[in-house]
Design a protein around this motif. Structure first.
Motif: not given
Ligand SMILES: Nc1ncnc2c1ncn2[C@@H]1O[C@H](COP(=O)(O)OP(=O)(O)OP(=O)(O)O)[C@@H](O)[C@H]1O
Length: 580
Positions: A119, A402-405, A407-408, A447, A528
């Protein structure tokens, strides 16, 4: 230079075997020697054609009869042709095998590397290293093979010069040393320019890759000019580097050319002054000229090798780094029980911790998957903390937040891509120690839709991991509510999807779900994956998926999915204060 040459040789030997590389070197050497023999025999041949019966071979100084001369010259010409033919074939074989092996090692390394390493990488760097830079590696390997033979010829010519006249031969060798010393600076500058060229190539590749990935947006925002300007800047930088390289190398070659001519003339004059015979003088001039021209050729090859070889660094960097970050090297830490113990002693709630718990009951047959006190982070940045989760066979667990919580991130932990920094992933009651074996039981829908520019069938089967029939494909398409769409395509399953796919966003998503179903997974992980569907189609897809034997773990914001889930895990954003 020496280190890079060693890397090239090692790559050649690994790819082709030492035997093949040695055979090629011997063939090239034999070809060069036969060429020298033909050249040496030219003088007596011309004498013979001019009607002179008493001909003498220069250098060796032996008399030969016309029959023997013609016989030897004819045989040398025939043999030289055969050797050149064979060596051209072996040469191309060695070059192709070496670059193909390097390219495959780099690509395999990337495809099998640890996710946390991947990543952080830029995709265009890998594309660039395995395509454009490989052409430069190819040229460098070719030059290296050529130079090895040139070096041997140089040694042979120097030896002949010393045999003819120890004094003058010694002086010729001395002038050779001067040539080498003169060329060192230009070789160093060639390496520096080669490094700049590799950097420029990476920039150029990134600009092309990124612009193509943003095509729709570029057109919508009518912002092609910015990208064209970026490409033009990179092209201009390339011209500057190449211009400088040609300046440096051609100036040095001209200087060495003048020096070689002066040295040959000086040696002949000196030879006359000390009373050498005409035959020795001619031979000495021929050998010295040859010596210095081989040296000049070698300098040219060395400059070019120096310029191309940084490309190998780019490829080698990927090979070395991915080997050091191969998935599984850090495997045992994933399920370390000592980590689990310490995590349970630390904070129980916080960023990424579940707010709401279950909305139904788990299966009595034992969970398919459990997360126990899991924490995950990117570097120093924590994303999940002390997370517990249970997925029973054939159940539906929704992950919201929420976004950024995170989930992924949670799904990446479940897939065994991101090792938890604390806690434990448990599959079928056992700690997860073999993520690859686990992923063979998982279907995943990311996603962003991922479709390759191939037929629908190819898109559905490339990750199937098992032989599949058309019936399997249609069953998966029906379950994903996309069978009717595929039926209406001009060639059904064999319709080729172009890069700019002719399917709507929702149709692409459903095709991706069908692709995951073709794997007949125990767990289907959806990130998603129904976000582009209308509510009715989404409800149909979810109902169909629930009828498959797979358990579902779904990251979603959609009430339609949350409403029918057996469990809902709601993640808090990382900034939230720990909650009880
Ligand atoms: N490769 C990475 N390196 C550093 N930080 C990351 C990386 N991937 C995700 N993050 C951070 O980790 C946090 C969670 O990201 P994640 O993608 O898991 O959120 P999410 O809940 O799936 O968001 P969304 O609903 O917007 O897809 C975020 O603040 C993101 O900026």
């Amino acid at each position: 230079m020496i280190r890079r040459a060693r890397l090239h040789v090692r790559a050649m030997v690994v790819a082709c075997g030492a035997g093949r590389v040695l055979r090629l070197q011997l063939l090239m050497l034999l070809g060069a020697l036969l060429e020298a023999v033909v050249l040496v025999l030219l003088v007596p041949l011309v004498q013979l054609l001019a009607g002179d019966d008493d001909v003498r071979v220069p250098v060796l100084g032996v008399d030969v009869g016309p029959v023997a001369l013609l016989g030897v010259a004819g045989a040398a010409v025939l043999l030289r042709g055969a050797v050149q033919w064979r060596s051209a074939i072996t040469n191309s074989d060695v070059l192709l095998r070496t670059t193909d092996a390097l390219r495959l090692r780099a690509l395999r390394g990337v495809l099998e590397a640890d996710w946390t390493y991947l990543v952080r990488q830029r995709r265009s760097d890998v594309v660039q290293a395995t395509t454009t830079e490989m052409e430069r590696v190819d040229a460098a390997v070719h030059l290296l093979l050529r130079s090895a033979v040139d070096l041997l010829l140089l040694a042979a010519s120097a030896a002949v010069a010393v045999v003819i006249s120890p004094l003058l031969g010694g002086l010729a060798v001395l002038s050779l040393v001067v040539v080498v010393a003169l060329g060192r600076g230009s070789v160093r500058r060639s390496i520096a320019l080669g490094v700049e060229w590799t950097r420029r190539n990476a920039l150029f590749g990134a600009t092309v890759t990124d612009s193509l990935a943003s095509l729709r947006l570029i057109r919508a925002h009518d912002s092609s000019e910015q990208w064209v300007r970026l490409l033009d800047d990179a092209a201009r930088e390339g011209r500057r580097i190449e211009h400088r390289y040609v300046e440096v190398t051609s100036a040095m070659q001209a200087i060495v050319g003048y020096a070689a001519l002066g040295a040959a003339l000086g040696l002949v004059l000196l030879g006359r002054a000390i009373g050498l015979g005409v035959a020795e003088l001619v031979a000495l001039a021929a050998v010295t000229t040859r010596l210095l021209s081989v040296a000049r050729g070698l300098l040219t090859s060395t400059q070019a090798f120096a310029h191309y070889s940084p490309a190998l660094d780019a490829v080698q960097r990927i090979i070395d780094e991915t080997a050091a970050h191969r998935e599984g090297l850090e495997g045992p830490e994933v399920s370390s029980t000592s980590r689990l113990a310490s995590s349970h002693l630390s904070t129980r709630q916080g960023a990424g911790a579940p707010r709401t718990s279950t909305t139904g009951s788990t299966s009595t047959s034992g969970p398919l998957l459990e997360l126990r006190g899991v924490a995950a982070s990117y570097g120093d940045r924590p994303v999940l903390r002390d997370l517990d989760l249970v997925v029973a066979p054939a159940s539906l667990v929704a992950v919201t937040g929420p976004s950024g919580a995170g989930k992924s991130t949670l799904l990446d932990v479940v897939l065994g891509l991101l090792p938890p920094t604390a806690g434990e992933v448990v599959v079928g009651g056992e700690p997860l120690t073999d993520p690859r074996a686990w992923r063979a039981r998982v279907g995943y829908v990311p996603q962003q839709t991922v479709l390759i520019p191939g037929s629908v069938r190819e898109n559905l089967t490339w990750s199937a991991g098992r032989p599949v029939t058309d019936d399997d494909l249609w069953r998966a398409l029906e379950a994903a509510c996309v069978a009717d769409v595929v039926r209406q395509l001009p060639e059904g399953l064999d319709t080729v999807l172009q890069d700019l796919a002719q399917l709507s966003g929702g149709e692409q998503q459903r095709l991706c779900i069908a692709r995951a179903l073709v794997r007949e997974p125990d767990l289907l992980v959806l990130d998603e994956a129904t976000s582009a569907l209308d509510a009715a189609t989404e409800a149909d897809v979810v109902a169909n998926l629930r009828r498959t034997p797979a358990a579902l773990l779904v990251a979603t914001h959609r009430p339609a999915v949350v409403g029918v889930a057996d469990h809902v895990v709601s993640l808090a954003p990382a900034e939230d204060e720990p909650r009880a």
